[in-house]
Design an enzyme around this catalytic site. Structure first.
Site: not given
Length: 159
Positions: A62, A64, A92, A95
Site C-alpha cells: 500500500h 502508506e 486501512c 496501514c
C-alpha cells in the site's frame, strides 16, 4: 488564541495533499488502485509512494507502507515522531497499525472509508488508547479530488 498555541496551516495541508494526489495519479497510470502518499518532515517531502500491490504482487504494498519504509530510510530510524503522512484515502487497519508503530506525528487523509477505514471511518486505530502511540488525525483534505480519482478508476474497470 494564545501566542503559544500551535497554528495548523491548512494551505500547507492542501499543498502536501496535492503531492499525494500526484502519486495517486501515478498509481492510476500503472493500473493500480489510485492511492498516493507522502511523508513530510520539517516542511519537506522525504518519501513519496503509490499503491503497488499488483505491480509487486504484494498485498502489503500500500502507498502508506511503502512511504513509511522510504521515510525510515531517509531519517535513519524507524521512529518517525517528527513526521506527517499525507494519503489520499483513509488508511486501512494494516496501514494504521504501521503508522502507530512508526509513531508518526500526524496522519492527514483525503477521502474517508466508512467500510474499511481505520482512522475513524470504521474504527480508529490511530487514536486508540490501548496502543503505545496516538497520531493526530485530519480528514477531508482535498477529499473531492481523492474520491473522484477512485470513482473514475473503478468505473473504468467495470466497463
Amino acid at each position: 488564541m494564545d501566542a503559544d498555541d500551535p497554528i495548523i496551516d491548512l494551505a500547507s495541508d492542501a499543498y502536501f495533499m496535492g503531492e499525494a494526489l500526484r502519486q495517486a495519479h501515478r498509481a492510476y497510470e500503472a493500473e493500480e488502485v489510485p492511492i498516493g502518499a507522502v511523508v513530510v518532515r520539517e516542511g519537506r517531502v522525504i518519501a513519496r509512494a503509490w499503491n503497488q500491490v499488483e505491480t509487486l504482487k504484494d498485498a502489503t504494498a500500500h502507498a502508506e507502507m511503502l512511504a513509511i519504509t522510504q521515510a525510515e530510510n531517509a531519517v535513519g530510524d524507524w521512529r518517525l515522531t517528527d513526521c506527517d503522512l499525507y494519503v489520499t484515502k483513509e488508511p486501512c487497519p494494516m496501514c494504521a497499525g504501521a503508522l502507530v508503530h512508526a509513531r508518526l506525528r500526524r496522519v492527514i487523509f483525503g477521502c474517508g472509508d466508512p467500510k474499511g477505514g481505520a482512522a475513524g471511518g470504521w474504527i480508529n486505530l490511530l487514536q486508540t488508547t490501548e496502543l503505545n502511540h496516538r497520531c493526530e488525525v485530519a480528514g477531508g483534505v482535498r477529499a473531492e479530488e481523492s474520491v473522484g480519482l477512485l470513482r473514475a478508476f473503478f468505473a473504468e474497470r467495470r466497463r
